[in-house]
Design a protein around this motif. Structure first.
Motif, short mmCIF file in Angstrom:
data_model
loop_
_atom_site.label_atom_id
_atom_site.label_comp_id
_atom_site.label_asym_id
_atom_site.label_seq_id
_atom_site.Cartn_x
_atom_site.Cartn_y
_atom_site.Cartn_z
N VAL A 41 0.98 -1.17 0.14
CA VAL A 41 0.21 -0.16 -0.14
C VAL A 41 0.87 1.09 0.17
O VAL A 41 1.58 1.50 1.03
CB VAL A 41 -1.07 -0.02 1.25
CG1 VAL A 41 -1.89 1.23 1.13
CG2 VAL A 41 -1.75 -1.21 1.31
N HIS A 42 0.80 2.07 -0.78
CA HIS A 42 1.77 3.10 -1.29
C HIS A 42 0.98 4.34 -1.72
O HIS A 42 0.55 4.25 -3.01
CB HIS A 42 2.75 2.54 -1.93
CG HIS A 42 4.12 3.60 -1.43
ND1 HIS A 42 5.48 2.77 -1.61
CD2 HIS A 42 4.61 4.56 -1.27
CE1 HIS A 42 6.27 3.52 -0.89
NE2 HIS A 42 5.94 4.83 -0.95
N ALA B 163 -1.86 -1.43 -3.83
CA ALA B 163 -3.02 -0.36 -3.47
C ALA B 163 -2.14 0.78 -3.76
O ALA B 163 -1.22 1.08 -2.99
CB ALA B 163 -3.66 -0.36 -2.30
N ARG B 164 -2.79 1.76 -4.70
CA ARG B 164 -2.09 3.13 -4.73
C ARG B 164 -3.14 4.14 -4.31
O ARG B 164 -3.64 5.04 -5.38
CB ARG B 164 -1.76 2.96 -6.19
CG ARG B 164 -0.70 2.06 -6.54
CD ARG B 164 -0.50 2.02 -7.98
NE ARG B 164 0.25 3.25 -8.43
CZ ARG B 164 -0.29 4.07 -9.43
NH1 ARG B 164 -1.59 3.96 -10.01
NH2 ARG B 164 0.47 5.16 -9.82
N PRO B 165 -3.53 4.53 -3.05
CA PRO B 165 -4.18 5.46 -2.72
C PRO B 165 -3.59 6.77 -3.18
O PRO B 165 -2.55 7.02 -3.11
CB PRO B 165 -4.58 5.39 -1.19
CG PRO B 165 -3.23 4.62 -0.85
CD PRO B 165 -2.91 3.79 -2.13
N ALA B 166 -4.74 7.64 -3.42
CA ALA B 166 -4.40 9.37 -3.93
C ALA B 166 -3.98 9.95 -2.76
O ALA B 166 -4.73 10.78 -2.34
CB ALA B 166 -5.35 9.88 -4.78
N ALA C 199 -6.79 10.29 4.81
CA ALA C 199 -7.96 9.53 4.45
C ALA C 199 -7.96 8.64 3.41
O ALA C 199 -8.48 7.31 3.78
CB ALA C 199 -9.26 10.40 4.09
N PRO C 200 -7.37 8.67 2.21
CA PRO C 200 -7.17 7.66 1.19
C PRO C 200 -6.59 6.33 1.74
O PRO C 200 -6.61 5.39 1.68
CB PRO C 200 -6.76 8.01 -0.12
CG PRO C 200 -6.92 9.67 0.21
CD PRO C 200 -6.89 9.93 1.57
N MET C 201 -5.26 6.84 2.42
CA MET C 201 -4.44 5.71 2.86
C MET C 201 -5.11 5.05 4.18
O MET C 201 -5.30 3.83 4.15
CB MET C 201 -3.12 6.25 3.39
CG MET C 201 -2.25 5.29 4.11
SD MET C 201 -1.54 4.18 3.07
CE MET C 201 -0.32 5.18 2.13
N ALA C 202 -5.75 5.47 4.94
CA ALA C 202 -6.50 4.97 6.17
C ALA C 202 -7.56 4.00 5.64
O ALA C 202 -7.80 2.74 5.88
CB ALA C 202 -7.41 6.18 7.13
N GLN C 203 -8.25 4.34 4.76
CA GLN C 203 -9.34 3.49 3.94
C GLN C 203 -8.68 2.15 3.23
O GLN C 203 -9.05 1.09 3.33
CB GLN C 203 -10.07 4.42 2.97
CG GLN C 203 -11.23 3.57 2.24
CD GLN C 203 -12.15 2.97 3.32
OE1 GLN C 203 -12.62 3.43 3.95
NE2 GLN C 203 -12.24 1.45 3.24
N ALA C 204 -7.55 2.61 2.69
CA ALA C 204 -6.75 1.45 1.97
C ALA C 204 -6.51 0.54 2.90
O ALA C 204 -6.72 -0.74 2.81
CB ALA C 204 -5.79 1.81 1.06
N LEU C 205 -5.67 0.85 4.00
CA LEU C 205 -5.33 -0.02 5.16
C LEU C 205 -6.58 -0.68 5.69
O LEU C 205 -6.27 -2.01 6.00
CB LEU C 205 -4.58 0.70 6.32
CG LEU C 205 -3.16 1.21 5.63
CD1 LEU C 205 -2.72 2.30 6.73
CD2 LEU C 205 -2.07 0.46 5.35
#
Length: 353
Positions: free
Chosen positions: A298-299, A328-331, A339-345
């Motif tokens: 996740v990056h 996963a490549r959150p924006a 927020a995008p990283m937290a959701q991906a995790l």
């Protein structure tokens, strides 16, 4: 958001300590469901420590989180001491905790620098690892280390203007710069120069985190995403402004003393390229792929601290070796709380196997 953070903090237990050798005592915390799916949580740094916000990806009603502070970091004791440090010792500390808890297997969530001991542990003990979720993986490359520590042009009239007092002068190569920083941090006293170094280092970390946040704000795909990115950026910017306001204060604070211990360890590790042998992390990725251990990379696409190419290259390497790989490549940038990283995790940590 504040209520959610407060709720997580209320679940953060006091540390216990596990004796490691004649004087090291590794702090660890046990949160969540006692009989739940076990997870080992590894913090970044090096030299930082686990904190309540790192619990956010977990469902604590059905997952159990074991959160150690790595050797000499956070609440581990003695804090900031450089003796008996090696990546193999970090791995042995984690395995000692697993044995102490009598766990057969656990999954690992690690961020930034934490991806290094996570990969090293999983390579050494693959039968004990269910899966890994690695956020913003750190490769211990010269480019990453130099990007944080070598002088950079800082815009005027920003919270980072005072970081121009950074002791490393332009034109200095990376190895001498790291040696200079390590030397300045060796003493136990917080002199004016050391205070400026500790505070300046923290500001430089925030500078790079904010750079990634600004890029994510420009590329937000919806009004809701833009609002979430703006909140993350504003919170980090307020933190930077507070740090800049305290930069010239002569009296050290408890945060300064914690910072001295943190950056002393960080200088020690970065000067030695994370205590990682050449090719060691690549070998770990290939070993885990052959053993069928799942890795989720996740990056954030706009990470300005650890390049997204780190995770892209390792994901491709693991896939070629036949391993179960997710990517996963959150924006967002580098921080776990964006927020995008937290959701991906949350998506990957809470996914049922």
């Amino acid at each position: 958001m504040t209520r959610k953070i407060d709720a997580i903090s209320s679940l953060w237990p006091a540390p216990r300590r596990l004796a490691r050798g004649p004087w090291h005592r590794m702090a660890w915390r046990d949160a969540g469901a006692p009989a739940g799916e076990p997870w080992l949580l590894l913090h970044g740094g090096p030299g930082s420590g686990c904190q309540p916000g790192l619990l956010a990806p977990f469902d604590l009603r059905r997952q159990r989180v074991l959160a150690p502070d790595q050797r000499s970091a956070g609440a581990s004791r003695p804090r900031g001491v450089l003796a008996a440090h090696a990546l193999g010792r970090q791995v042995a500390d984690l395995e000692a905790l697993r044995q102490h808890l009598a766990l057969e297997r656990w999954s690992l969530l690690a961020g930034s620098w934490g991806s290094v001991p996570a990969l090293a542990y999983a390579q050494r003990h693959p039968a004990r690892v269910q899966r890994l979720v690695l956020r913003g993986a750190f490769a211990a490359s010269r480019a990453e280390i130099g990007g944080l520590l070598l002088p950079a042009t800082l815009p005027r009239k920003t919270p980072f203007a005072n970081a121009a007092a950074w002791p490393v002068r332009p034109g200095v190569a990376l190895a001498p710069a790291l040696a200079q920083l390590a030397r300045l941090l060796q003493g136990g006293a917080l002199s004016v120069t050391t205070l400026q170094l500790v505070r300046g280092w923290a500001l430089r970390e925030l500078r790079d985190a904010l750079h990634g946040m600004r890029r994510s704000l420009r590329h937000a795909g919806s009004a809701a995403a833009a609002a979430a990115a703006r909140r993350s950026w504003a919170a980090a910017h307020r933190q930077a402004r507070r740090g800049a306001a305290a930069f010239a204060r002569r009296r050290p604070s408890p945060a300064d003393r914690r910072g001295l211990a943190k950056y002393r360890l960080q200088a020690h590790y970065l000067r030695r390229r994370g205590l990682v042998r050449p090719g060691q992390l690549d070998a770990a990725v290939r070993t885990l792929a052959r053993r069928g251990v799942e890795i989720v990379w996740v990056h954030g696409r706009f990470d300005a601290i650890c390049p997204p190419t780190n995770s892209a290259r390792w994901a491709a390497m693991g896939s070629r070796a036949g391993g179960p790989v997710y990517r996963a490549r959150p924006a967002c940038g580098h921080l776990a709380g964006e927020a995008p990283m937290a959701q991906a995790l949350r998506t990957h940590v809470q996914r049922r196997l």
